[in-house]
Motif scaffolding. Structure first.
Motif, PDB file in Angstrom:
ATOM      1  N   PRO A 110       0.820  -1.218   0.000  1.00 16.53           N
ATOM      2  CA  PRO A 110       0.000   0.000   0.000  1.00 16.53           C
ATOM      3  C   PRO A 110       0.852   1.266   0.000  1.00 16.53           C
ATOM      4  N   ASP A 111       0.297   2.344  -0.604  1.00 11.60           N
ATOM      5  CA  ASP A 111       0.946   3.645  -0.527  1.00 11.60           C
ATOM      6  C   ASP A 111       0.413   4.407   0.681  1.00 11.60           C
ATOM      7  N   ARG A 112       0.782   5.693   0.805  1.00 11.07           N
ATOM      8  CA  ARG A 112       0.383   6.454   1.997  1.00 11.07           C
ATOM      9  C   ARG A 112      -1.128   6.654   2.088  1.00 11.07           C
ATOM     10  N   GLY A 113      -1.827   6.482   0.970  1.00 13.65           N
ATOM     11  CA  GLY A 113      -3.280   6.586   0.982  1.00 13.65           C
ATOM     12  C   GLY A 113      -3.979   5.245   1.104  1.00 13.65           C
ATOM     13  N   GLY A 114      -3.198   4.167   1.272  1.00 14.62           N
ATOM     14  CA  GLY A 114      -3.764   2.837   1.393  1.00 14.62           C
ATOM     15  C   GLY A 114      -4.029   2.152   0.067  1.00 14.62           C
ATOM     16  N   VAL A 115      -3.630   2.774  -1.041  1.00 14.90           N
ATOM     17  CA  VAL A 115      -3.834   2.189  -2.374  1.00 14.90           C
ATOM     18  C   VAL A 115      -2.705   1.200  -2.649  1.00 14.90           C
ATOM     19  N   ARG A 153      11.043  -4.654   4.845  1.00 13.31           N
ATOM     20  CA  ARG A 153       9.960  -4.070   5.652  1.00 13.31           C
ATOM     21  C   ARG A 153       9.406  -2.835   4.932  1.00 13.31           C
ATOM     22  N   PHE A 154       8.097  -2.829   4.697  1.00 12.78           N
ATOM     23  CA  PHE A 154       7.448  -1.725   4.007  1.00 12.78           C
ATOM     24  C   PHE A 154       6.643  -0.881   4.983  1.00 12.78           C
ATOM     25  N   SER A 155       6.655   0.415   4.746  1.00 13.28           N
ATOM     26  CA  SER A 155       5.856   1.361   5.513  1.00 13.28           C
ATOM     27  C   SER A 155       5.565   2.543   4.592  1.00 13.28           C
ATOM     28  N   THR A 156       5.062   3.641   5.150  1.00 11.36           N
ATOM     29  CA  THR A 156       4.831   4.846   4.344  1.00 11.36           C
ATOM     30  C   THR A 156       5.330   6.069   5.076  1.00 11.36           C
ATOM     31  N   SER A 157       5.699   7.068   4.297  1.00 14.49           N
ATOM     32  CA  SER A 157       6.138   8.346   4.843  1.00 14.49           C
ATOM     33  C   SER A 157       4.967   9.311   4.864  1.00 14.49           C
ATOM     34  N   GLY A 158       5.211  10.572   5.229  1.00 16.73           N
ATOM     35  CA  GLY A 158       4.158  11.570   5.414  1.00 16.73           C
ATOM     36  C   GLY A 158       3.578  12.140   4.149  1.00 16.73           C
ATOM     37  N   ALA A 159       3.468  13.459   4.098  1.00 13.11           N
ATOM     38  CA  ALA A 159       2.737  14.156   3.018  1.00 13.11           C
ATOM     39  C   ALA A 159       3.389  13.907   1.673  1.00 13.11           C
ATOM     40  N   ALA A 160       2.570  13.960   0.635  1.00 16.71           N
ATOM     41  CA  ALA A 160       3.058  13.738  -0.725  1.00 16.71           C
ATOM     42  C   ALA A 160       4.020  14.839  -1.146  1.00 16.71           C
ATOM     43  N   ALA A 161       5.042  14.443  -1.912  1.00 15.05           N
ATOM     44  CA  ALA A 161       5.965  15.414  -2.478  1.00 15.05           C
ATOM     45  C   ALA A 161       5.322  16.125  -3.644  1.00 15.05           C
ATOM     46  N   THR A 162       5.703  17.377  -3.859  1.00 19.35           N
ATOM     47  CA  THR A 162       5.129  18.140  -4.962  1.00 19.35           C
ATOM     48  C   THR A 162       5.790  17.819  -6.287  1.00 19.35           C
ATOM     49  N   GLN A 163       7.037  17.371  -6.217  1.00 20.01           N
ATOM     50  CA  GLN A 163       7.720  16.971  -7.445  1.00 20.01           C
ATOM     51  C   GLN A 163       8.835  16.014  -7.073  1.00 20.01           C
TER      52      GLN A 163
END
Length: 365
Positions: free
Chosen positions: A48-53, A351-361
């Motif tokens: 999954p990505d940071r949005g759960g997709v 090990r997979f996880s996700t980071s915070g806010a999306a990058a703009t570029q």
């Protein structure tokens, strides 16, 4: 682990009529690892990505023909010796061994017909709280001219909700050399997006790397310090930030394709961390191996396709935990020798996880 389970199906049939099976290990939130018995390969890895997709984050093929028709090591279990041995030749206990060569004058990834081309046997399936599959391949004495019969066991196990562990062990009946690894090609943005990996931010826990000659064999020198070079990933740096630097080591291999000499000695420890800025997916790789081959997908040239798309340069990266290349010819390198009274072991954790806010570029250069 809640909702953990296993599914199993037939992935295809080899030209000689043998069936190739696929085993899927299901974790939490859609996390899933799919393994095929041809080459004991990681055929898909869904995270999954940071949005759960959820999306597949490894290159490969949707059908068996793609793996059989063209050898590209996508997700493969590589052996009997991962990486290169100069001129396919080494001396073991006073006896000269000449292997079959397949990379110019050198032996690469086990030779012309390595473990990635073999049909592995399913030895065990564990449907408990940490679902796992154990595969076996027995390499006979003289295969690709390697000495000794080698009995290899490989276990893929979900050791956490979004954590895949890969463990090898091997035993021999006479002295030989062994260096096994998984050769997955990662793109943490996911194959649906399929942006290049130059913006992925990479950290490698290594102060030195092995400089190589024009045929990718380590130079006759000690490990070279990364400090002050484009090979310094001791702090998070975009893969593409320095990949076009006017540096002979980058020119010769069209980018990164080098062994990093990991810190920390024995035991499983963090070797690398990768962050995809858009999706937020994070991969942390821990291993008990002394080296990590970092490859930036330099030779993906659009001549092959898989999972509905062409694969092009820098579409993926590889992080291959292993013993250093050409070790049998370098007594100053960590040993790859295995004796009958010993057991070869390799344990790596993804090990997979996700980071915070999306990058703009992206951060690519």
């Amino acid at each position: 682990m809640a909702n953990a389970h296993i599914t199993r199906d037939v992935f295809g049939t080899l030209p000689d009529g043998r069936a190739v099976e696929r085993i899927a290990l299901h974790g939490a939130g859609g996390f899933e690892a799919r393994i095929i018995t041809f080459g004991a390969a990681l055929q898909a890895l869904i995270a999954p990505d940071r949005g759960g997709v959820c999306d597949d984050v490894v290159l490969g093929h949707d059908n068996l023909d793609g793996y059989v028709d063209k050898r590209q090591f996508f997700g493969a279990s590589v052996g009997r010796y991962a990486n290169r041995i100069a001129h396919g030749r080494f001396v073991l206990d006073g006896e000269t061994v000449q292997l079959n060569t397949n990379d110019g004058p050198h032996a690469l990834h086990g030779g012309p017909d390595g473990f990635d081309r073999k049909l592995w046997q399913i030895l065990d399936i564990d449907e408990g709280g940490q679902p796992a599959v154990t595969l076996r391949y027995v390499s006979p004495t003289g295969e690709e001219n390697y000495p000794g019969r080698l009995d290899v066991r490989l276990t893929y196990r979900l050791t956490g909700p979004t954590e895949l562990s890969i463990s090898f062990d091997a035993r021999t009946d006479r002295p030989t050399i062994v260096n096994l690894t998984n050769h997955s090609f990662f793109n943490l943005e996911g194959l649906s997006a399929m942006t290049d990996i130059l913006g992925h931010e990479l950290t490698i826990d290594a102060d030195a790397f092995l400089a190589i000659d024009d045929t990718a064999i380590p130079l006759p020198e000690p490990p070279r310090a990364v400090d002050g070079t484009p090979f310094d990933f001791r702090s998070a740096t975009a893969i593409g930030a320095r990949i076009r630097a006017d540096e002979r080591q980058l020119r010769g291999s069209l980018g990164y394709d080098h062994n990093y000499c990991l810190r920390g000695g024995q035991g499983v420890r963090l070797a690398a961390r990768v962050v995809a800025p858009r999706s937020g997916r994070v991969l942390e790789l821990s291993t008990d191996q002394p080296g990590l081959q970092f490859y930036s997908g330099n030779y993906l040239n659009g001549s092959s396709s898989g999972k509905g798309r062409l694969y092009r340069q820098s579409d993926a990266f590889c992080l291959e935990p292993q013993v250093w290349p050409d070790t049998p010819n370098r007594p100053d390198f960590p040993s790859a020798r295995l004796a009958p009274e010993e057991v070869y072991r390799h344990h790596s954790v993804y090990r997979f996880s996700t980071s915070g806010a999306a990058a703009t570029q992206g951060a690519a250069a």
